[in-house]
Design an enzyme around this catalytic site. Structure first.
Site, PDB file in Angstrom:
ATOM      1  N   ASP A   1       0.827  -1.302   0.062  1.00 51.22           N
ATOM      2  CA  ASP A   1      -0.164  -0.108  -0.207  1.00 51.22           C
ATOM      3  C   ASP A   1       0.772   1.213  -0.084  1.00 51.22           C
ATOM      4  O   ASP A   1       2.165   1.387   0.105  1.00 51.22           O
ATOM      5  CB  ASP A   1      -0.975  -0.169   1.320  1.00 51.22           C
ATOM      6  CG  ASP A   1      -2.121  -0.911   1.243  1.00 51.22           C
ATOM      7  OD1 ASP A   1      -2.442  -1.134  -0.092  1.00 51.22           O
ATOM      8  OD2 ASP A   1      -2.631  -1.197   2.229  1.00 51.22           O
TER       9      ASP A   1
ATOM     10  N   LYS B   1      -3.181   3.727  -3.094  1.00 48.64           N
ATOM     11  CA  LYS B   1      -4.186   4.312  -3.460  1.00 48.64           C
ATOM     12  C   LYS B   1      -4.182   5.588  -2.939  1.00 48.64           C
ATOM     13  O   LYS B   1      -3.958   5.928  -1.614  1.00 48.64           O
ATOM     14  CB  LYS B   1      -5.666   3.894  -2.632  1.00 48.64           C
ATOM     15  CG  LYS B   1      -5.956   2.545  -3.442  1.00 48.64           C
ATOM     16  CD  LYS B   1      -7.229   2.027  -2.705  1.00 48.64           C
ATOM     17  CE  LYS B   1      -6.955   1.329  -1.623  1.00 48.64           C
ATOM     18  NZ  LYS B   1      -7.536   0.803  -0.533  1.00 48.64           N
TER      19      LYS B   1
ATOM     20  N   MET C   1      -7.482   8.641   9.470  1.00 52.88           N
ATOM     21  CA  MET C   1      -7.856   9.114   8.230  1.00 52.88           C
ATOM     22  C   MET C   1      -8.692  10.318   8.791  1.00 52.88           C
ATOM     23  O   MET C   1      -9.721  10.630   7.995  1.00 52.88           O
ATOM     24  CB  MET C   1      -8.751   8.084   7.601  1.00 52.88           C
ATOM     25  CG  MET C   1      -7.778   6.882   7.193  1.00 52.88           C
ATOM     26  SD  MET C   1      -8.960   5.571   6.617  1.00 52.88           S
ATOM     27  CE  MET C   1      -9.882   4.716   7.772  1.00 52.88           C
TER      28      MET C   1
HETATM   29  N1  SAH Z   1      -3.884  -0.313   9.359  1.00 47.07           N
HETATM   30  C1  SAH Z   1      -3.201   0.908   9.587  1.00 47.07           C
HETATM   31  C2  SAH Z   1      -4.260   2.199   9.672  1.00 47.07           C
HETATM   32  C3  SAH Z   1      -4.766   2.237   8.062  1.00 47.07           C
HETATM   33  S1  SAH Z   1      -5.711   3.537   7.909  1.00 47.07           S
HETATM   34  C4  SAH Z   1      -2.731   0.860  11.098  1.00 47.07           C
HETATM   35  O1  SAH Z   1      -2.852   0.138  11.739  1.00 47.07           O
HETATM   36  O2  SAH Z   1      -1.855   1.990  11.627  1.00 47.07           O
HETATM   37  C5  SAH Z   1      -4.717   4.902   7.258  1.00 47.07           C
HETATM   38  C6  SAH Z   1      -4.633   5.910   8.382  1.00 47.07           C
HETATM   39  O3  SAH Z   1      -3.763   5.545   9.348  1.00 47.07           O
HETATM   40  C7  SAH Z   1      -4.148   7.221   8.139  1.00 47.07           C
HETATM   41  O4  SAH Z   1      -4.785   8.149   7.259  1.00 47.07           O
HETATM   42  C8  SAH Z   1      -3.323   7.715   9.069  1.00 47.07           C
HETATM   43  O5  SAH Z   1      -4.389   8.623   9.899  1.00 47.07           O
HETATM   44  C9  SAH Z   1      -2.996   6.622  10.038  1.00 47.07           C
HETATM   45  N2  SAH Z   1      -1.710   6.077   9.495  1.00 47.07           N
HETATM   46  C10 SAH Z   1      -1.157   5.197   9.245  1.00 47.07           C
HETATM   47  N3  SAH Z   1       0.405   5.112   9.340  1.00 47.07           N
HETATM   48  C11 SAH Z   1       0.796   6.359  10.009  1.00 47.07           C
HETATM   49  C12 SAH Z   1       1.783   6.903  10.369  1.00 47.07           C
HETATM   50  N4  SAH Z   1       3.012   6.279  10.168  1.00 47.07           N
HETATM   51  N5  SAH Z   1       1.951   8.262  10.683  1.00 47.07           N
HETATM   52  C13 SAH Z   1       0.817   8.792  10.932  1.00 47.07           C
HETATM   53  N6  SAH Z   1      -0.607   8.337  10.606  1.00 47.07           N
HETATM   54  C14 SAH Z   1      -0.380   7.072  10.126  1.00 47.07           C
END
Ligand code: SAH
Length: 466
Positions: free
Chosen positions: A35, A55, A168
């Site tokens: 991703d 995406k 998000m």
């Molecule tokens: N599965 C992921 C989340 C996916 S949804 C998890 O467990 O972290 C995607 C959202 O995750 C982004 O819009 C943001 O809000 C957050 N996100 C994921 N990685 C991030 C990072 N390194 N720093 C800040 N926000 C992050």
């Protein structure tokens, strides 16, 4: 037979925050489907084919249906598939749906949990998601309004005792803060926003419900980011690391198991990589070994490809018994020795009585710069190709160059505008030869450092001492 699909959590971004099982699955994979939020530096060590289904918010590159079908098709083709997702695969990001689709299609799959950004990303910014004095629960909420338009239950959310984390949520930040205040949350409630948590470009700001929107606008912090609401945010000052190189962004060449990267990161620097040139092995004819002659090795990589070729022919280094082995310089001599081969001598361009035939072995373009006075053959075993760097050099305080080849790789892979920028950037050259190469490329802000990691760290500290 259908191949196993592993839904793997990549963790929040820092490649070392992957689980051991995740790492093994990436090593075993035939294909890695990843991703947008997955750190590209994490993928470099693995040989598998890599498919980016990332995406972008408004430009859906590959639809979720296509991803689901892709996983099924790859598995049916017998491939081991690593489906690499940011954070934990089952925290948003539709990992559950992918699992269901695989299950429905009778595809063998497993889930390899990862560190979710919702918890680990906060920790990296100095925010513990719970704390006895501030929060005894936490709530992870999507800030992304569902496509069916269903609103979040703000009344409920605003009255939670614990820490609230929105994922998000950046596009909705004004709504989130307004709704929380409108439903009774104090406008002085601490709020932090953490962008690119644990990535080299991590940034974090904190304020309160009433002022965070303005601060985020001023500091231009955008998605992907975590929005954290609650008393635990006050601990940021105490719990943020205070290391000597904290806040410094440094660029270094990519190398698997980079000791340099570890050394800099352990001192608190944020490190990102540029790509090295790509080596493409070439087809070549082997010399007639029976006759004997002189093999002049220009670089060790070239000799390595030569050795590989010998092995595929069912022969090994012993084929060189009647040959003189000449190393182009001390480094090549040392590398040959590490490989169990003692060079007979170092190359001397003035010398005319080398045992014939004389064969120079090296990289295709590099060989053309050798114009010896004696008659010689050239054996190009590989070709090295420039990689387009497309790096925002403005985001870095300095570049560390461990070798002159690294200087050449970055410089030649940059556009002329980037080269102009590079000329004025602070560069740390590990050793005289590297400093010479920097000078040759016109870099003007070069500091020569004795080639050891300790020296690099000491010098970087001194130069950036505030
Ligand atoms: N599965 C992921 C989340 C996916 S949804 C998890 O467990 O972290 C995607 C959202 O995750 C982004 O819009 C943001 O809000 C957050 N996100 C994921 N990685 C991030 C990072 N390194 N720093 C800040 N926000 C992050």
């Amino acid at each position: 037979m259908n191949g196993l699909v592993s839904l793997i959590g990549a963790g929040p971004g820092n490649p070392e925050l992957l689980t051991l099982l995740g790492k093994r699955r990436l090593e075993e994979a035939d294909v890695i489907v990843y991703d947008r939020l997955v750190n590209p530096a994490m993928l470099a060590p693995y040989a598998a084919e890599k498919i980016d289904v990332g995406k972008l918010p408004l430009h859906h590159k590959v639809s979720q249906y296509q991803i689901n079908d892709m996983l099924v098709d790859l598995s049916k083709a017998g491939k081991r598939v690593a489906r690499l997702k940011a954070g934990d695969p089952y925290v948003f990001g539709r990992g559950g749906e992918e699992g269901q689709y695989l299950s429905k299609n009778k595809i063998p799959f497993e889930v390899v949990p990862g560190l979710t950004s919702a918890i680990a990303g906060l920790a990296a910014a100095g925010i513990p998601i719970t704390h006895r004095d501030f929060a005894s629960s936490f709530h992870v909420i999507t800030g992304h309004r569902k496509s069916n338009g269903k609103e979040l239950d703000w009344e409920n959310i605003a009255h939670q005792e614990g820490t609230i984390v929105f994922l998000m949520g950046m596009a909705q930040l004004p709504t989130i803060t307004q709704e929380l205040m409108a439903h009774g949350m104090a406008d002085t409630t601490p709020v932090a926003v953490v962008q690119w948590a644990t990535h080299w470009k991590q940034r974090a700001v904190s304020s309160d419900l009433a002022n965070i929107v303005k601060l985020v606008e001023e500091t231009k912090i955008t998605s992907p980011a975590l929005i954290v609401v609650g008393g635990v945010v006050q601990l940021m000052g105490d719990l943020q690391p205070h290391q000597p190189l904290q806040g410094l962004h440094l660029l270094i060449p990519y190398k698997q198991d980079s000791k340099l990267c570890n050394a800099l990161q352990d001192e608190g620097a944020a490190v990102n990589f540029f790509d090295r040139r790509v080596k493409r092995p070439l087809a070549f004819d082997l010399p007639d070994f029976n006759a004997g002659g002189t093999l002049i090795v220009i670089d060790f990589a070239a000799f390595h490809y030569f050795q590989e070729r010998l092995l595929t022919m069912g022969i090994d280094n012993r084929a060189l018994t009647n040959w003189k082995l000449v190393a182009c310089n001390h480094i090549v001599k040392y590398r040959l020795q590490q490989d169990g081969l003692l060079a007979d001598e170092l190359y001397d361009p003035q010398k005319l009585d080398y045992q014939r035939p004389v064969v120079f072995i090296g990289e295709k373009t590099a060989l053309t710069s050798y114009k010896p006075a004696i008659k010689a053959d050239y054996l190009a075993t590989y070709q090295s190709e420039t990689v387009d760097q497309s790096i925002d050099l403005n985001a870095f305080h300095g570049i560390v160059f461990p070798s002159s080849a690294a200087v050449a790789d970055l410089y030649t892979g940059c556009t002329s505008d980037e080269q102009e920028l590079m000329r004025h950037m602070r560069c740390f050259a590990m050793g005289q030869t590297v400093a010479d190469e920097c000078q040759k490329r016109g870099l003007q802000n070069v500091i020569e450092v004795k080639p050891s990691y300790d020296n690099v760290i000491q010098t970087v500290r001194k130069v950036f001492a505030r």
